[in-house]
Design a protein around this motif. Structure first.
Motif, PDB file in Angstrom:
ATOM      1  N   ALA A  76     -55.080  23.391 -24.922  1.00 37.08           N
ATOM      2  CA  ALA A  76     -55.528  23.931 -23.635  1.00 37.08           C
ATOM      3  C   ALA A  76     -54.903  25.301 -23.433  1.00 37.08           C
ATOM      4  CB  ALA A  76     -55.144  22.997 -22.487  1.00 37.08           C
ATOM      5  N   GLY A  77     -55.486  26.051 -22.518  1.00 36.62           N
ATOM      6  CA  GLY A  77     -54.969  27.366 -22.183  1.00 36.62           C
ATOM      7  C   GLY A  77     -54.916  27.578 -20.683  1.00 36.62           C
ATOM      8  N   HIS A  78     -53.928  28.338 -20.236  1.00 30.57           N
ATOM      9  CA  HIS A  78     -53.753  28.698 -18.824  1.00 30.57           C
ATOM     10  C   HIS A  78     -53.480  27.493 -17.926  1.00 30.57           C
ATOM     11  CE1 HIS A  78     -55.919  32.249 -20.445  1.00 30.57           C
ATOM     12  NE2 HIS A  78     -55.172  32.918 -19.575  1.00 30.57           N
ATOM     13  N   VAL A  79     -53.064  26.372 -18.519  1.00 28.53           N
ATOM     14  CA  VAL A  79     -52.647  25.189 -17.765  1.00 28.53           C
ATOM     15  C   VAL A  79     -51.516  24.528 -18.535  1.00 28.53           C
ATOM     16  CG1 VAL A  79     -54.915  24.739 -16.711  1.00 28.53           C
ATOM     17  CG2 VAL A  79     -54.349  23.701 -18.922  1.00 28.53           C
ATOM     18  N   ASP A  80     -50.729  23.723 -17.837  1.00 29.48           N
ATOM     19  CA  ASP A  80     -49.733  22.906 -18.521  1.00 29.48           C
ATOM     20  C   ASP A  80     -50.419  21.658 -19.095  1.00 29.48           C
ATOM     21  OD1 ASP A  80     -47.341  24.336 -18.281  1.00 29.48           O
ATOM     22  OD2 ASP A  80     -47.114  23.714 -16.194  1.00 29.48           O
ATOM     23  N   TYR A  81     -49.881  21.171 -20.218  1.00 29.79           N
ATOM     24  CA  TYR A  81     -50.405  19.955 -20.823  1.00 29.79           C
ATOM     25  C   TYR A  81     -49.290  19.342 -21.669  1.00 29.79           C
ATOM     26  CZ  TYR A  81     -51.203  23.169 -24.776  1.00 29.79           C
ATOM     27  OH  TYR A  81     -51.062  24.097 -25.771  1.00 29.79           O
ATOM     28  N   PRO A  82     -49.353  18.064 -21.976  1.00 28.05           N
ATOM     29  CA  PRO A  82     -48.221  17.375 -22.597  1.00 28.05           C
ATOM     30  C   PRO A  82     -47.735  18.000 -23.896  1.00 28.05           C
ATOM     31  CG  PRO A  82     -49.787  15.764 -21.765  1.00 28.05           C
ATOM     32  CD  PRO A  82     -50.430  17.107 -21.596  1.00 28.05           C
ATOM     33  N   ALA A  83     -48.629  18.536 -24.709  1.00 34.72           N
ATOM     34  CA  ALA A  83     -48.238  19.066 -26.020  1.00 34.72           C
ATOM     35  C   ALA A  83     -47.906  20.559 -25.980  1.00 34.72           C
ATOM     36  CB  ALA A  83     -49.350  18.817 -27.035  1.00 34.72           C
ATOM     37  N   ARG A  84     -47.820  21.140 -24.795  1.00 34.67           N
ATOM     38  CA  ARG A  84     -47.675  22.593 -24.722  1.00 34.67           C
ATOM     39  C   ARG A  84     -46.381  23.072 -25.369  1.00 34.67           C
ATOM     40  NH1 ARG A  84     -48.326  26.569 -19.416  1.00 34.67           N
ATOM     41  NH2 ARG A  84     -47.795  28.495 -20.521  1.00 34.67           N
ATOM     42  N   ALA A  85     -45.256  22.438 -25.068  1.00 29.65           N
ATOM     43  CA  ALA A  85     -43.978  22.894 -25.634  1.00 29.65           C
ATOM     44  C   ALA A  85     -44.000  22.809 -27.159  1.00 29.65           C
ATOM     45  CB  ALA A  85     -42.826  22.078 -25.064  1.00 29.65           C
TER      46      ALA A  85
END
Length: 318
Positions: A292-301
């Protein structure tokens, strides 16, 4: 619909699978597209950026930090920062573009060592504010959109080219070893700038915007694309200008190595436009797919860390 829970009134995947995204093409390119940009680049390089530095009041371990100003086209003074490595030689230079939120300070969590980093604030934004240009993305992206040769995005591209000029003047040892990295707005501006500037040898574009404007006009967003859709609905002539400011069209002329991070789900920069930029690149390219982009999501880190490692290797060759 996306597997992400969200409150948007539209699906930020737009129904595209990865396979379909990888098949998004570029729009029709005007016959004089390359001539338009090449002439603009040549005119821009006649401007002397006259960079000025002053020590930044806040210390930061590992870097010597300077406040920066330089002159761009239209006698526009661009503000930003220059970071130099402490107690290490400069082996390469990097211009770093920002998103449409601008920036309040330089980044310090940088994946590339022994590098001079120049952080410009593109005209009208953050340290480069100047009325009557609005800082609000909705209005900034519309500034002079009815005038092909005066449209704000062209001025921002010129700011990038002159950031390279300023970097080379301040750090001449970076000649032949200059890269660019930009996210969102900065990714789109970078895509427009890269084909014409032979001084930039490698680039990273993260969630680049301004890709495939005819398709973007069909896709609802909460980003700058909404302003362009609203303008088109009212005036009906937006593509007269935007066909010359399409990041996917520019990518078709880009032959240097480019690393792209593009998102499957993005309510701000529609994924088909991001992938259109990647798909059109004419030279060596690599892709990192963001969930995803421009939002937080579980796998972001985890994904941010993986991308950082990829970029460290990618720019080591600069």
């Amino acid at each position: 619909m996306s597997h992400f829970c969200h409150a948007y009134t539209f699906d930020p995947t737009y129904g595209y699978t990865l396979d379909r995204l990888l098949r998004v093409g570029a729009p029709d390119i005007p016959d004089d597209f390359a001539a338009f940009w090449d002439a603009r680049y040549r005119r821009t390089l006649t401007v002397s950026p006259q960079p000025r530095l002053s020590r930044w009041p806040e210390g930061r371990e590992g870097f010597t930090v300077y406040d920066l100003e330089y002159r761009s086209t239209d006698d526009f003074i661009i503000g930003g920062w220059l970071l130099l490595p402490q107690d290490r030689p400069v082996r390469r230079g990097m211009v770093v573009g920002h998103g449409y939120g601008g920036r309040d300070a330089p980044d310090f969590d940088l994946p590339v060592a022994d590098t001079a980093f120049l952080f410009p604030c593109f005209r009208g934004l953050s340290r480069s504010r100047r009325p009557p240009i609005s800082e609000e993305p909705y209005w900034h992206v519309l500034h002079d959109i009815d005038k092909r040769d005066r449209y704000i995005l062209g001025g921002c591209v010129e700011d990038l080219w002159l950031a390279v000029s300023a970097l080379l003047e301040l750090c001449p040892e970076t000649v032949g070893h200059v890269g660019y990295t930009g996210i969102s707005f900065g990714g789109g501006i970078g895509a427009l700038a890269l084909p014409w500037d032979v001084r930039v040898r490698r680039a990273h574009l993260n969630m680049p915007t301004f890709g495939h404007h005819p398709l973007r006009l069909e896709l609802p967003t909460v980003g700058s694309g909404r302003a362009i859709r609203d303008y088109q609905q009212k005036h009906g002539n937006v593509l007269d200008t935007l066909r010359y400011y399409d990041a996917a069209s520019a990518a078709a002329y880009t032959e240097i190595p480019v690393q792209v991070a593009a998102a499957l789900f993005d309510p701000v920069v529609a994924p088909p436009g991001q992938f259109a930029v990647h798909n059109a690149l004419a030279g060596p390219k690599s892709l990192y797919v963001l969930e995803a982009g421009h939002v937080d999501y579980p796998a972001r880190a985890r994904q941010d860390a993986e991308l950082r490692d990829i970029l460290a290797d990618f720019f080591e060759a600069l």
